[in-house]
Design an enzyme around this catalytic site. Structure first.
Site, short mmCIF file in Angstrom:
data_model
loop_
_atom_site.label_atom_id
_atom_site.label_comp_id
_atom_site.label_asym_id
_atom_site.label_seq_id
_atom_site.Cartn_x
_atom_site.Cartn_y
_atom_site.Cartn_z
N PRO A 141 -32.46 -7.75 23.02
CA PRO A 141 -32.88 -6.45 22.50
C PRO A 141 -31.94 -6.03 21.38
O PRO A 141 -30.73 -5.95 21.57
CB PRO A 141 -32.75 -5.52 23.72
N MET A 142 -32.50 -5.78 20.19
CA MET A 142 -31.68 -5.40 19.04
C MET A 142 -32.26 -4.15 18.39
O MET A 142 -33.44 -4.13 18.03
CB MET A 142 -31.61 -6.56 18.03
N CYS A 201 -23.80 -2.22 24.57
CA CYS A 201 -23.81 -1.78 23.17
C CYS A 201 -22.44 -1.22 22.79
O CYS A 201 -21.94 -0.29 23.42
CB CYS A 201 -24.88 -0.72 22.95
N ASN A 209 -24.81 -15.02 26.28
CA ASN A 209 -25.24 -14.46 25.00
C ASN A 209 -24.04 -14.42 24.06
O ASN A 209 -22.92 -14.16 24.48
CB ASN A 209 -25.80 -13.04 25.23
N ASP A 260 -23.37 -15.99 19.77
CA ASP A 260 -23.07 -17.12 18.88
C ASP A 260 -23.97 -18.34 19.05
O ASP A 260 -23.66 -19.40 18.50
CB ASP A 260 -21.60 -17.57 19.01
N GLY A 317 -29.89 -13.53 19.80
CA GLY A 317 -30.11 -12.30 19.06
C GLY A 317 -30.14 -12.52 17.57
O GLY A 317 -31.18 -12.83 16.98
#
Length: 330
Positions: free
Chosen positions: A19-20, A103, A205, A207, A229
């Protein structure tokens, strides 16, 4: 053996789209799903925004059948607000609920939400318990290693959140202090996966930007799947390329100019369809550079694309890009 989140079967080694904010909207998710993303999430949604019925927050609840399985991700600093937002989001019909405890940006983390909860594990646990109890859906969490290098507490987080009922955990291999700088460290993610107390799927998650890295880290860190992402922005083919490499040990051919243009046009069409012509065209401007990254002397085309609000003109520019670069790269 298939990876399960509740009753959701994700196959042997799922690749998840992260989710971005301002990226993972339905048009972007569409092109990623076309190219092999196994599960996706909405952009993160403010619990307070949902409760206040804010238009932007409500719009982020839009999900479509072709996207499944899909999770709605929420964030917030108040436990009661998160409980109420969970009830609202559940009515939108996702396959799972996800909580953002990762976040790092100032206007989220410095207001007691997102990665800020890594500084108060007791509150994080209480908030998670409230969300789990507010929905019949599986609840998952995305977080980081800790607040900073001195407080890498995600090992404790994993155990305690599992104990209150989460069904999967995604860990970004950086602390909040690192933001998105430096290199992601997956060693603690591996330790959590090896913890005999942990029974839920653990996703790594941070890289993952090439098939080789995905294959090497799959072996080295033993995670159940990976969340991708930034590497998918303007390059949704990353999912299919990784899967092909897993299956064959060989690289797929890079997308052709025609494929890049087709994906960009599909993204544009879906953006206009979902947001309307004015907003849909305007918000696509952030994506053009990424779709055509690496093309020589592309600046002129990009400037024309971000300067027009006319759909037919955009189609014409895309045709010209195809004409020019198909010849150059033939």
């Amino acid at each position: 053996m298939s990876v399960q989140i509740g009753n959701i079967d994700l196959g042997q080694f799922p690749l998840l789209l992260a989710p971005m904010e301002d990226v993972s909207d339905p048009p972007f998710r569409y092109v990623c799903k076309q190219n092999g993303a196994d599960m996706m999430y909405t952009e993160f949604i403010s619990s307070e925004g949902l409760i206040r019925d804010a238009a932007k927050s409500r719009q982020k609840l839009d999900i479509f059948e072709y996207e499944r399985p899909i999770g709605i991700q929420i964030f917030g600093s108040d436990i009661n607000s998160m409980r109420e937002a969970t009830e609202i989001a559940t009515q939108a019909g996702p396959d799972l609920m996800d909580i953002n405890y990762g976040c790092p940006v100032k206007n989220v983390a410095c207001r007691g939400a997102g990665a800020s909860l890594l500084q108060d594990i007791d509150k994080m646990v209480a908030m998670t318990k409230a969300v789990v109890e507010a929905t019949h859906l599986p609840v998952t969490v995305k977080t980081r290693l800790g607040w900073d290098d001195n407080t890498k507490n995600v090992y404790e987080v994993a155990e305690r959140l599992q104990d209150v009922g989460i069904k999967a955990l995604t860990i970004h291999g950086r602390t909040r202090a690192q933001m998105y700088k430096g290199v992601a460290d997956w060693s603690l993610i591996r330790d959590i996966k090896r913890n005999p107390r942990i029974r839920i799927p653990i996703f790594g998650n941070g890289d993952i930007d090439s098939p080789e890295k995905a294959a090497n880290w799959r072996l080295e860190y033993g995670v159940d799947g990976m969340m991708i992402g930034r590497a998918a922005i303007g390059y949704p083919w990353i999912f299919r390329e990784i899967k092909h490499f897993f299956a064959t040990g060989e690289h797929m051919d890079r997308p052709t100019i025609a494929e890049r243009i087709d994906a960009c046009k599909t993204h544009l069409d879906k953006s206009i369809e979902w947001k309307g012509p004015k907003t849909g065209i305007f918000e696509m401007r952030r994506h053009y550079s990424n779709y055509f990254k690496g093309l020589d002397n592309f600046k002129e085309f990009r400037m024309r694309m971000v300067s027009t609000d006319n759909m037919e003109e955009l189609y014409e520019i895309l045709w010209q890009i195809n004409e020019r670069y198909s010849i150059e790269m033939a």
